[in-house]
Each structure stands twice: as structure tokens, then as C-alpha cells.
Design a protein around this motif. Sequence first.
Motif, mmCIF file in Angstrom:
data_model
loop_
_atom_site.group_PDB
_atom_site.id
_atom_site.type_symbol
_atom_site.label_atom_id
_atom_site.label_comp_id
_atom_site.label_asym_id
_atom_site.label_seq_id
_atom_site.Cartn_x
_atom_site.Cartn_y
_atom_site.Cartn_z
ATOM 1 N N ALA A 177 41.513 49.367 31.890
ATOM 2 C CA ALA A 177 40.834 49.295 30.599
ATOM 3 C C ALA A 177 41.463 50.299 29.635
ATOM 4 N N ASP A 178 41.513 49.925 28.370
ATOM 5 C CA ASP A 178 42.122 50.786 27.359
ATOM 6 C C ASP A 178 41.380 52.111 27.188
ATOM 7 N N GLY A 179 40.066 52.018 27.009
ATOM 8 C CA GLY A 179 39.295 53.152 26.507
ATOM 9 C C GLY A 179 39.411 54.423 27.312
ATOM 10 N N TYR A 197 43.402 46.471 29.061
ATOM 11 C CA TYR A 197 42.578 45.522 28.312
ATOM 12 C C TYR A 197 41.379 46.203 27.658
ATOM 13 N N ASN A 198 40.913 45.584 26.578
ATOM 14 C CA ASN A 198 39.537 45.811 26.156
ATOM 15 C C ASN A 198 38.762 44.557 26.534
ATOM 16 N N LEU A 199 37.457 44.570 26.322
ATOM 17 C CA LEU A 199 36.652 43.437 26.789
ATOM 18 C C LEU A 199 37.024 42.131 26.096
ATOM 19 N N ALA A 200 37.324 42.206 24.816
ATOM 20 C CA ALA A 200 37.656 40.982 24.095
ATOM 21 C C ALA A 200 38.894 40.319 24.696
ATOM 22 N N ARG A 201 39.930 41.108 24.975
ATOM 23 C CA ARG A 201 41.145 40.541 25.558
ATOM 24 C C ARG A 201 40.916 40.117 27.002
ATOM 25 N N LEU A 202 40.055 40.855 27.703
ATOM 26 C CA LEU A 202 39.753 40.495 29.080
ATOM 27 C C LEU A 202 39.076 39.130 29.152
ATOM 28 N N PHE A 203 38.069 38.902 28.311
ATOM 29 C CA PHE A 203 37.377 37.618 28.333
ATOM 30 C C PHE A 203 38.299 36.494 27.859
ATOM 31 N N LEU A 234 20.862 41.324 21.765
ATOM 32 C CA LEU A 234 22.216 40.823 21.537
ATOM 33 C C LEU A 234 22.609 39.815 22.613
ATOM 34 N N PRO A 235 23.539 38.886 22.314
ATOM 35 C CA PRO A 235 24.114 38.037 23.365
ATOM 36 C C PRO A 235 24.748 38.918 24.438
ATOM 37 N N TRP A 236 24.842 38.399 25.663
ATOM 38 C CA TRP A 236 25.215 39.261 26.790
ATOM 39 C C TRP A 236 26.610 39.839 26.633
ATOM 40 N N ARG A 237 27.550 39.099 26.068
ATOM 41 C CA ARG A 237 28.886 39.664 25.901
ATOM 42 C C ARG A 237 28.873 40.805 24.890
ATOM 43 N N GLN A 238 28.074 40.685 23.845
ATOM 44 C CA GLN A 238 27.972 41.770 22.877
ATOM 45 C C GLN A 238 27.266 42.980 23.485
ATOM 46 N N GLN A 239 26.337 42.747 24.417
ATOM 47 C CA GLN A 239 25.733 43.870 25.117
ATOM 48 C C GLN A 239 26.797 44.656 25.889
ATOM 49 N N LEU A 240 27.691 43.922 26.557
ATOM 50 C CA LEU A 240 28.763 44.589 27.281
ATOM 51 C C LEU A 240 29.704 45.312 26.330
ATOM 52 N N GLU A 241 30.018 44.704 25.206
ATOM 53 C CA GLU A 241 30.894 45.346 24.226
ATOM 54 C C GLU A 241 30.252 46.610 23.671
ATOM 55 N N LEU A 242 28.938 46.636 23.570
ATOM 56 C CA LEU A 242 28.239 47.834 23.113
ATOM 57 C C LEU A 242 28.408 48.963 24.120
ATOM 58 N N VAL A 243 28.243 48.639 25.412
ATOM 59 C CA VAL A 243 28.461 49.658 26.444
ATOM 60 C C VAL A 243 29.899 50.156 26.388
ATOM 61 N N ASP A 268 34.582 56.677 29.098
ATOM 62 C CA ASP A 268 35.193 56.949 30.406
ATOM 63 C C ASP A 268 35.522 55.679 31.189
ATOM 64 N N ILE A 269 35.323 54.509 30.609
ATOM 65 C CA ILE A 269 35.626 53.262 31.318
ATOM 66 C C ILE A 269 37.143 53.114 31.388
ATOM 67 N N SER A 270 37.705 53.356 32.568
ATOM 68 C CA SER A 270 39.167 53.329 32.737
ATOM 69 C C SER A 270 39.652 52.050 33.400
ATOM 70 N N HIS A 271 38.725 51.228 33.880
ATOM 71 C CA HIS A 271 39.118 49.980 34.519
ATOM 72 C C HIS A 271 37.956 48.988 34.470
ATOM 73 N N PHE A 272 38.295 47.739 34.654
ATOM 74 C CA PHE A 272 37.306 46.675 34.792
ATOM 75 C C PHE A 272 37.438 46.112 36.202
ATOM 76 N N GLU A 273 36.329 46.091 36.927
ATOM 77 C CA GLU A 273 36.308 45.545 38.288
ATOM 78 C C GLU A 273 35.204 44.497 38.336
ATOM 79 N N PHE A 274 35.566 43.250 38.654
ATOM 80 C CA PHE A 274 34.623 42.161 38.451
ATOM 81 C C PHE A 274 34.949 40.985 39.368
ATOM 82 N N PHE A 275 34.014 40.022 39.393
ATOM 83 C CA PHE A 275 34.165 38.805 40.191
ATOM 84 C C PHE A 275 34.258 37.591 39.280
#
Length: 407
Positions: free
Chosen positions: A173-175, A245-251, A287-296, A302-309
Motif C-alpha cells: 500500500a502507498d500510504g 497501491y491505494n484502494l482506488a487502484r486496488l479495486f 457511506l457506501p462500503w467502499r467509501q468507508q474503507l477509503e475513509l479508514v 500506517d497501512i503499509s499493505h493490503f491483505e485480502f481474499f
Amino acid sequence: MRVPADLPPSSMAAADQATPAVSTFYDCFPYPPDPLQDGPPPGYNWRWCHAAAYSHCTGTEPPQRDQLRILDAGCGTGVSTDYLVHLNPGARVTALDISEGSLTVARERLRRSAGASAVAFHRLSLLKAHSLGRFHHINSVGVIHHMADPSAGLQALAEALEEGGILHIFVYADGGRWEIHRAQRALRLLGAGSDAAGVGLGRELIAQLPEHNSIRRRHEQRWVLDTHADPSFADMYLHPQETSYNLARLFALVDGCGLHFVGFSDRRRWALESLLRGETLARARALPWRQQLELVEALDSDISHFEFFLSKGPLPRTDWSDGDVLLRATARRNPCLWGWPSQTLMDQNMEPLTLSDAQFAMAQALDAQGSSARVAALGTGDQPGETARIARELWQLGVFLLRPENP
């Protein structure tokens, strides 16, 4: 078992533009550099246990199969492969990587852990994963972000995924990597190579920065232990090919491959309640769920990676709110627990967990019944509502895995 190389270097180079440089890098720095040892791997990672991971994604145990097929796509030195073998007894595990140096270590690791007979290793581009068959569980940690075309890599994994299977992915993750990106750029400007000399220069650079420098402070506060070994330092600061990635590019990446985002494995990090309260929390929940995640993402630096299924199409989700359905379900204890049988243990996230007297008694009753039992049989019989409540709590805590009566 040792399997000869499936592709010569020239063929792998044609598969992905970054392959030659990345393969050479990991031949020089086999990764991860975890030491070899005799016997099964220490501890556990529930993301590599199919039953626990599937339950995280759906709320239920996976369907019963004649044999579980698992792919470790980008296995490196075999640390993940070792866990996949030992956390999924009886499964057929296939592991691929483009680095022969890393695969040599992986084969020795599995030989020493007595897991070699359950895994087939292939020196193969991830883009050719589908040639190895279809898999119920694919693990690909820290791999596609080192490809010249990550979307092609993810599409290849999608083709290798069986319908109803799950795909576990880890990307940068970028941030939370801002100081790493700055250090990487500085080392490129200084002409540091992806070799031992480059590691020496990199360590010297960070050590020479003023004590108040934010790059040095961040490294010392967060990354110094992670980069103690030279292969780890090189992987972080000197890798020849890296995308974050940021979330927008990840999705956009996930949607472009026709896959369904099931959810993050570290759910608590993405919980609004961990950051907000009161009016701001109420606004956020609307907010829609993706925007909730973008808010977080915007609030947690400190989000240095995305780990997901991921999955092919949405997977059904069970919340076990229906007590009658729950009582007819079959329970099994999560294999990813440390310290059982004890009322105080480590949960599947390696965090302390203390069971109540009632929860502990039900978990003990399950042991007395055998490896699995009908939930209704774990209570007193005259208080089915209470039995369902306690079983639901144990499921929410990750102690119980549940299978519906007619899956």
C-alpha cells in the motif's frame, strides 16, 4: 519431491518483462530468509489454513472434498508452503516460483519438516499457473506487485482458481510506505545495485542520516527488526521491480480481472470504530462500503499493505443469527489456536483470548464428543437458546468452525 525446472530462463523472460531481473534478485537474496529447522513450522498463520480462511470469508467451513488442492503462487523459500502443508493435512499442495535459488531452499525446508511428500515444486512463471490445474485455495503473498504487469498476474491466478475457491493476496500500500519509497529513490540516485554492495550502501545511508530525519526515525521505529537480515533489507529497499497501491487502484485491479472482493483478512484494522465515534462514526456508517474503507485509508497513515481474499463471484455469507439453524450445525475446533486445552490461550490472530467458564465448558464438551459434534449436543439440552448463544460466541471468537446441517 524435487521437480525439474519447467521453463528455461528465456521462456520465463517472455512471460513477464520483469522476470529476469526479479529471478536474479531472488537467486541472490532467497526470500523470506527464515531459518531452516527440523520438524513442523512453529505456530500458525490461519490465512494458510483453508478451513479457517474459508470460515473467515463465509462464516462456514468449506465444502467437503475428496482432496483439497492448494497453490502457493510465488512460494519463495517455502515458508508459506510449509504452513500450507502442515495446516491442511491430506491436501495436495503445488508451489511455483521463478527463482531456482529460492526453490532450492524451499525443497530443503519441506524435506526437513517432513512435508516434502505432500508438495510438488515447479520453476514456473505465475502467468503459467493455470497449466498446473485448478485450485480450491491459492496463496500469493507479496508476488504480483513485483511483476511488470500485476493485472496479468492476477488474471492468471483467477484462471487457476476453482469455482467456489478463495484467493489470498498481499500487495503493498502507498500510504504506510512513504519513507521506503523515498529511501528507494535516494538509493537509485546514488547508483545502488540490487546486490550485497547495494545492501551495504543502503544501510550506510540510513545510518548516516541525522537522528531527527524522519526516514531514519521511521526505519528505526518500524522496520529495523524486519530488515535485520540482508535479504529482508534488500527486498524492502533494493527490489528491481515494485508496485504499490491505494484502494482506488486496488479495486480497479480486482474489478478488471473479474474477481469478487471478499474482504480484508485484518478486519479490525478496517473497522470504523477503531478510529471514530459519535457523530463522525454515524456519518461514516452511512457511506457506501467502499467509501468507508477509503475513509479508514485516509485516516490511518500506517497501512503499509493490503491483505485480502478474492473469489470468482460472491460467496454466500452465514452469520448464524438463527438459533435453530445453529443448533443443527456441526462444530469443530479451529486448528489455529495456541495453548488449548486452557481457558486462556492465543486466538487465531496470535492475540490473548480468555474464555468464559461457559465457553470453556462447551469447548471441552466438543473435545469429549470427538473432532466434531452437533451444536445441540454440546449444551445441557434444556436451554437450547443458551447453547446457541454460547456456540455463536465461540464462532465469533474464532474458536469454533461451523458447518450447516445441509451444506
